[in-house]
Scaffold this active site. Sequence first.
Site, PDB file in Angstrom:
ATOM      1  N   ALA A 128       0.947  -1.567  -0.393  1.00 61.68           N
ATOM      2  CA  ALA A 128       0.168   0.265  -0.116  1.00 61.68           C
ATOM      3  C   ALA A 128       0.688   1.177   0.040  1.00 61.68           C
ATOM      4  O   ALA A 128       0.335   2.214   0.210  1.00 61.68           O
ATOM      5  CB  ALA A 128      -1.199  -0.088   1.251  1.00 61.68           C
ATOM      6  N   ASN A 194       1.373  -4.005   8.103  1.00 57.55           N
ATOM      7  CA  ASN A 194       2.491  -4.411   7.044  1.00 57.55           C
ATOM      8  C   ASN A 194       3.069  -3.128   7.125  1.00 57.55           C
ATOM      9  O   ASN A 194       4.119  -3.476   6.431  1.00 57.55           O
ATOM     10  CB  ASN A 194       1.740  -4.874   5.993  1.00 57.55           C
ATOM     11  N   HIS A 224      -1.739   6.866   4.560  1.00 54.79           N
ATOM     12  CA  HIS A 224      -0.884   6.537   4.725  1.00 54.79           C
ATOM     13  C   HIS A 224       0.102   7.885   4.462  1.00 54.79           C
ATOM     14  O   HIS A 224       0.548   8.462   3.013  1.00 54.79           O
ATOM     15  CB  HIS A 224       0.288   5.361   3.738  1.00 54.79           C
TER      16      HIS A 224
HETATM   17  N1  LIG Z   1       1.865  -5.766   2.132  1.00 54.62           N
HETATM   18  C1  LIG Z   1       0.856  -4.838   2.119  1.00 54.62           C
HETATM   19  O1  LIG Z   1       0.604  -3.585   2.247  1.00 54.62           O
HETATM   20  C2  LIG Z   1      -0.134  -5.725   2.443  1.00 54.62           C
HETATM   21  C3  LIG Z   1      -1.223  -5.017   2.962  1.00 54.62           C
HETATM   22  C4  LIG Z   1      -2.774  -5.109   3.516  1.00 54.62           C
HETATM   23  C5  LIG Z   1      -2.917  -6.683   3.882  1.00 54.62           C
HETATM   24  N2  LIG Z   1      -1.468  -7.193   3.800  1.00 54.62           N
HETATM   25  C6  LIG Z   1      -1.560  -8.609   4.653  1.00 54.62           C
HETATM   26  O2  LIG Z   1      -1.889  -9.603   3.375  1.00 54.62           O
HETATM   27  C7  LIG Z   1      -2.711 -10.771   4.142  1.00 54.62           C
HETATM   28  C8  LIG Z   1      -3.226 -11.592   3.360  1.00 54.62           C
HETATM   29  O3  LIG Z   1      -4.386 -10.533   3.251  1.00 54.62           O
HETATM   30  P1  LIG Z   1      -6.350 -10.354   2.863  1.00 54.62           P
HETATM   31  O4  LIG Z   1      -6.927  -9.524   2.945  1.00 54.62           O
HETATM   32  O5  LIG Z   1      -6.026 -11.498   1.735  1.00 54.62           O
HETATM   33  O6  LIG Z   1      -6.656 -11.952   3.767  1.00 54.62           O
HETATM   34  P2  LIG Z   1      -8.131 -12.664   3.938  1.00 54.62           P
HETATM   35  O7  LIG Z   1      -8.538 -12.878   5.224  1.00 54.62           O
HETATM   36  O8  LIG Z   1      -9.259 -12.177   2.708  1.00 54.62           O
HETATM   37  O9  LIG Z   1      -7.198 -14.326   3.195  1.00 54.62           O
HETATM   38  C9  LIG Z   1      -6.268 -14.600   3.592  1.00 54.62           C
HETATM   39  C10 LIG Z   1      -6.509 -15.870   2.951  1.00 54.62           C
HETATM   40  O10 LIG Z   1      -5.688 -16.820   2.829  1.00 54.62           O
HETATM   41  C11 LIG Z   1      -5.705 -17.833   3.217  1.00 54.62           C
HETATM   42  N3  LIG Z   1      -4.690 -19.064   4.037  1.00 54.62           N
HETATM   43  C12 LIG Z   1      -5.129 -18.133   5.782  1.00 54.62           C
HETATM   44  N4  LIG Z   1      -4.456 -18.872   6.596  1.00 54.62           N
HETATM   45  C13 LIG Z   1      -3.730 -20.109   5.671  1.00 54.62           C
HETATM   46  C14 LIG Z   1      -3.066 -21.292   6.108  1.00 54.62           C
HETATM   47  N5  LIG Z   1      -2.420 -21.038   7.414  1.00 54.62           N
HETATM   48  N6  LIG Z   1      -2.273 -21.967   5.199  1.00 54.62           N
HETATM   49  C15 LIG Z   1      -3.239 -21.322   3.694  1.00 54.62           C
HETATM   50  N7  LIG Z   1      -4.101 -20.794   3.734  1.00 54.62           N
HETATM   51  C16 LIG Z   1      -3.956 -19.786   4.533  1.00 54.62           C
HETATM   52  C17 LIG Z   1      -7.173 -18.404   3.607  1.00 54.62           C
HETATM   53  O11 LIG Z   1      -7.919 -19.513   3.408  1.00 54.62           O
HETATM   54  C18 LIG Z   1      -7.556 -17.099   2.385  1.00 54.62           C
HETATM   55  O12 LIG Z   1      -7.700 -17.616   1.665  1.00 54.62           O
HETATM   56  C19 LIG Z   1      -2.243 -10.682   5.903  1.00 54.62           C
HETATM   57  O13 LIG Z   1      -1.852 -10.899   6.272  1.00 54.62           O
HETATM   58  C20 LIG Z   1      -2.576  -8.940   5.873  1.00 54.62           C
HETATM   59  O14 LIG Z   1      -2.320  -8.525   6.598  1.00 54.62           O
HETATM   60  C21 LIG Z   1      -0.514  -6.662   3.013  1.00 54.62           C
END
Ligand SMILES: NC(=O)c1ccc[n+]([C@@H]2O[C@H](COP(=O)([O-])OP(=O)(O)OC[C@H]3O[C@@H](n4cnc5c(N)ncnc54)[C@H](O)[C@@H]3O)[C@@H](O)[C@H]2O)c1
Length: 271
Positions: A128, A194, A224
């Site tokens: 982001a 993150n 941000h």
């Molecule tokens: N880098 C960035 O700027 C940034 C920004 C936003 C979110 N994120 C991170 O991205 C990640 C995903 O976010 P999202 O909104 O898509 O989440 P979400 O909850 O919508 O989806 C999570 C997915 O991962 C799968 N999953 C979770 N744990 C698992 C495991 N142990 N084994 C197999 N599958 C698993 C679930 O089945 C689901 O399909 C989060 O950790 C969030 O903090 C990063």
Amino acid sequence: MSKSNKQVEPLRVALIGLGAIGRVIAEELRRAGEGVQLVGAMCHHPDEGAGLELAVVTTLDELLDLRPELVVEAAGHGAVKAYGAAVLRAGRDLLLVSVGVLSDAALHAELAEAAQASGRQLMLPSGALAGLDYLQAARLAGLDRVCLRSSKPPLAWRGTPAEQLLDLAAIDSPTVFFRGSAREAARDYPKNANVAATLALCTLGMEATMVELVADPTLRGNVHQIEASGTAGEMRLSLNNTASPDNPKTSLITPYSVLRSILARRAALSV
Ligand SMILES: NC(=O)c1ccc[n+]([C@@H]2O[C@H](COP(=O)([O-])OP(=O)(O)OC[C@H]3O[C@@H](n4cnc5c(N)ncnc54)[C@H](O)[C@@H]3O)[C@@H](O)[C@H]2O)c1
């Protein structure tokens, strides 16, 4: 003299996670055409792949059997802890979306060692944020100060320690509820901070990069703001990100930043 026209194989990519971020990446990669091939995804329940016409598996062995060259994690801290090092040791590159997990110094060291031992790469997307290229160059020149202020609507802070500090439903003006290091922010707000970890890893590190977290009822998206200064000059950057329609904690841009990182691996022009 004959010209050689080297045929490059498509990059084989697999996903861990088909949630708000992973699903958009999967849909966009299927449209991306030449150069990249999405070979499958792993998630908790095979039903999560409905409508994607994609091999969906539930174990890491099954995912690795699909022979990805790059595994993209979009699942959460638990998934990185469970599978991150194994992916690298199996000789695949790993792109982490849940960057905040690297606030765990022991896990960070384990992943770095696994990447080095297998000659593969641990990659982070800009997520982001923006301006990380400038800040990494500025770090080489000498950086003195880096601060991040992340503001989101109150409901985006539900399910976090902010609930113990504020009455999220009642606040009527922007309220700072956290001031501290990027390490503390990423550790205590794993789904929201993150960006703090990414910024820290590109600049002054987890301890010296300072973070403020704000609940702001006047916002609809996620703001941000980065302030940095050093030998190369000063940076003030403000992003007003639209929130993901599926998850208010996540910015809509995030999966597209991952997509950019993936496509850059096969692009003839690299920026
Ligand atoms: N880098 C960035 O700027 C940034 C920004 C936003 C979110 N994120 C991170 O991205 C990640 C995903 O976010 P999202 O909104 O898509 O989440 P979400 O909850 O919508 O989806 C999570 C997915 O991962 C799968 N999953 C979770 N744990 C698992 C495991 N142990 N084994 C197999 N599958 C698993 C679930 O089945 C689901 O399909 C989060 O950790 C969030 O903090 C990063």
